[in-house]
Enzyme design. Structure first.
Site, PDB file in Angstrom:
ATOM      1  N   HIS A 150     -41.745  26.181 -43.436  1.00 41.40           N
ATOM      2  CA  HIS A 150     -43.264  25.354 -42.448  1.00 41.40           C
ATOM      3  C   HIS A 150     -43.567  25.591 -41.297  1.00 41.40           C
ATOM      4  CE1 HIS A 150     -42.941  21.125 -39.382  1.00 41.40           C
ATOM      5  NE2 HIS A 150     -43.367  22.395 -38.582  1.00 41.40           N
ATOM      6  N   GLU A 151     -43.366  27.244 -40.614  1.00 38.30           N
ATOM      7  CA  GLU A 151     -43.954  27.358 -39.842  1.00 38.30           C
ATOM      8  C   GLU A 151     -45.175  28.541 -40.753  1.00 38.30           C
ATOM      9  OE1 GLU A 151     -44.381  26.863 -36.734  1.00 38.30           O
ATOM     10  OE2 GLU A 151     -41.685  25.728 -36.700  1.00 38.30           O
TER      11      GLU A 151
ATOM     12  N   HIS B  49     -47.877  26.368 -40.400  1.00 34.42           N
ATOM     13  CA  HIS B  49     -49.417  26.746 -39.736  1.00 34.42           C
ATOM     14  C   HIS B  49     -49.771  27.099 -39.391  1.00 34.42           C
ATOM     15  CE1 HIS B  49     -47.517  23.027 -37.361  1.00 34.42           C
ATOM     16  NE2 HIS B  49     -46.586  23.099 -37.135  1.00 34.42           N
TER      17      HIS B  49
END
Length: 492
Positions: free
Chosen positions: A257-258, A261
């Site tokens: 997920h990160e 980003h």
């Protein structure tokens, strides 16, 4: 002063402002990863001082003069001026002392929240939360100029979105999500992954997974934090994860997920570096990257097949045997307490609850002292479970402690955008699953990099998604994807 000189002078000034912003962001990263806990109050003063400098730069009347004189010679210059003017018009509405006090209080409140969460004592956090809300309401009132306070805060994270537009989206999504959940919970539940997965090996695998997704470790790093996040951009974008030794999915999917980003920030055209276009254009678009990396790619049958082999190689035989059973375990639907651990079917229902509660807090319809009871009542109604402790309830998320009111709905908007991007990406890269089954994400992430990430803030949020997909964004592709995926997995 000529038009060209005004534009050049404005951009030179803005680059220094952007550089100071990077320093402030890195200070926030340090606070969450390496800062000694005893430095909390001092860090609050440091953040307030930095915000004072930044606020003064953002409100400098010279910016207005430059904007009036500057001429946009192409689409990039037009976008730069739009973003600078938007920031300037918002900044001048907020008093400097309020901006500094917000920076100080939200810096200190993170530690107060973390200690209250660890002690399971909501009362220890509520006075600080009340102060944060009061300051954010003051800021919203200055920005809204008589309009809706919550809309003014949403605009910080998703320009041009409103509570009405987001609420309408949620109203359209909820019936299909609830119906899908009901059908799934009436079916046989797949076996959950169980065992002991040591931290050191989890982190080694997390690093390898990040590498598989193309994360550039020459410009990034992975650290541990209570609540995973990414920070920075340009040539320095860092991520954090967390480890639960009984649940490696927590670490692995937080990392993916990160990485989504951070990869967005690292992929933006270098010509936009240290300018307003050198950032993700909105949190909804940012979340589209983290969610498509995590879910449509990372939790898909193809990639989980590769991940299964990696898990067996690192940890030995698993209690779920075979790639199909592992895929089912990764995507197991269950009504848990924790948003960040929620499956794709339940996740948006968690967001809808937070959206309603924080909107009520900002509008003054819900008192801070009644928040825990309101949370617990709503959770029971929406999820059929009694919250057993505050860390599973109102204290689980860091967002409100740092004043991020209006941020939560962008998670679901990101899911909606990710559904659109997934449909377009699979049409454009037809053999994507064949590559993902080998752990090769280059086709998927390369398409995202080329069609969305490299453009940064060049276009407005919805236009960014429409440009990448070739169609206007809507919630339909996400809901169709969820029904197809979980219908097949649960044989509905």
């Amino acid at each position: 002063m000529t038009n060209n000189t005004a534009y050049a002078d404005l951009m030179a000034y803005q680059r220094d402002t952007e550089a100071l912003g990077k320093i402030a962001e890195r200070t926030g990263w340090d606070q969450e990863t390496m800062m000694p806990r005893g430095a909390e109050d001092q860090r609050g003063l440091e953040m307030a001082a930095m915000e004072g400098v930044m606020h003064a730069r953002r409100c400098n009347p010279q910016i207005g003069d430059w904007l009036a004189a500057a001429e946009a010679v192409d689409d990039v210059a037009k976008a730069q001026l739009y973003q600078i003017e938007r920031s300037y018009r918002r900044a001048v509405k907020v008093p400097a002392d309020l901006a500094q006090e917000l920076a100080r209080v939200t810096s200190v409140s993170q530690g107060i929240w973390a200690r209250a969460r660890a002690a399971e004592k909501v009362a220890d956090f509520l006075p600080t939360l009340a102060r944060v809300i009061d300051l954010r309401r003051q800021e919203a009132a200055a920005l809204a100029e008589g309009g809706d306070l919550y809309d003014a805060l949403i605009d910080d994270y998703e320009p041009e979105a409103t509570a009405e537009s987001l609420g309408g989206m949620f109203d359209r999504m909820r019936p299909r999500l609830v119906a899908l959940r009901g059908a799934i919970l009436g079916a046989d539940t797949p076996l959950a992954l169980q065992g002991d997965f040591p931290q050191a090996e989890q982190l080694r695998l997390a690093r390898d997974v990040a590498t598989a997704f193309g994360y550039d470790f020459s410009r990034g790093r992975i650290d541990l934090a209570v609540h995973p996040f990414s920070s920075g951009g340009g040539d320095d974008s860092r991520i954090t994860t967390r480890v639960v030794e009984s649940d490696p999915f927590n670490c692995l999917y937080s990392t993916i997920h990160e990485v989504g980003h951070s990869s967005y920030e690292l992929a933006i055209d270098r010509d936009y570096g240290m300018t307003p276009l050198g950032h993700g254009v909105s949190m909804g678009v940012h979340e589209s990257q983290s969610r498509i990396y995590e879910n449509q790619i990372g939790r898909g049958r193809a990639f989980t097949g590769w991940l299964y082999d990696q898990m067996v190689a690192r940890f030995g035989p698993l209690n779920v045997q075979g790639a199909d059973a592992f895929y089912a375990a990764v995507n197991r639907v269950h009504a848990g307490f924790i948003r960040t651990e929620a499956d794709e079917v339940h996740y948006n229902l968690h967001i809808m609850m937070r959206f309603d509660l924080e909107r009520a807090l900002i509008r003054g319809d819900l008192a801070v002292g009644d928040l825990e009871a309101a949370w617990n009542d709503r959770f029971l109604a929406d999820f059929g479970q009694v919250v057993d402790k505050p860390s599973h309830g109102v204290l689980q998320d860091v967002h409100w402690s740092v004043g991020l009111f209006g941020y939560f709905p962008t998670y679901s908007l990101g899911n909606v955008y990710a559904g659109c991007l997934n449909r377009a990406m699979r049409a454009a890269v037809p053999d994507v699953d064949g590559a993902l089954a080998r752990g090769d994400t280059s086709g998927a992430v390369g398409w995202l990099r080329e069609n969305l990430q490299r453009h940064g803030g060049l276009r407005k949020p919805a236009e960014t998604i429409a440009h990448a997909c070739g169609f206007a964004p809507s919630e339909a592709p996400l809901l169709d994807y969820l029904e197809a995926k979980f219908g097949a997995l649960y044989r509905l």
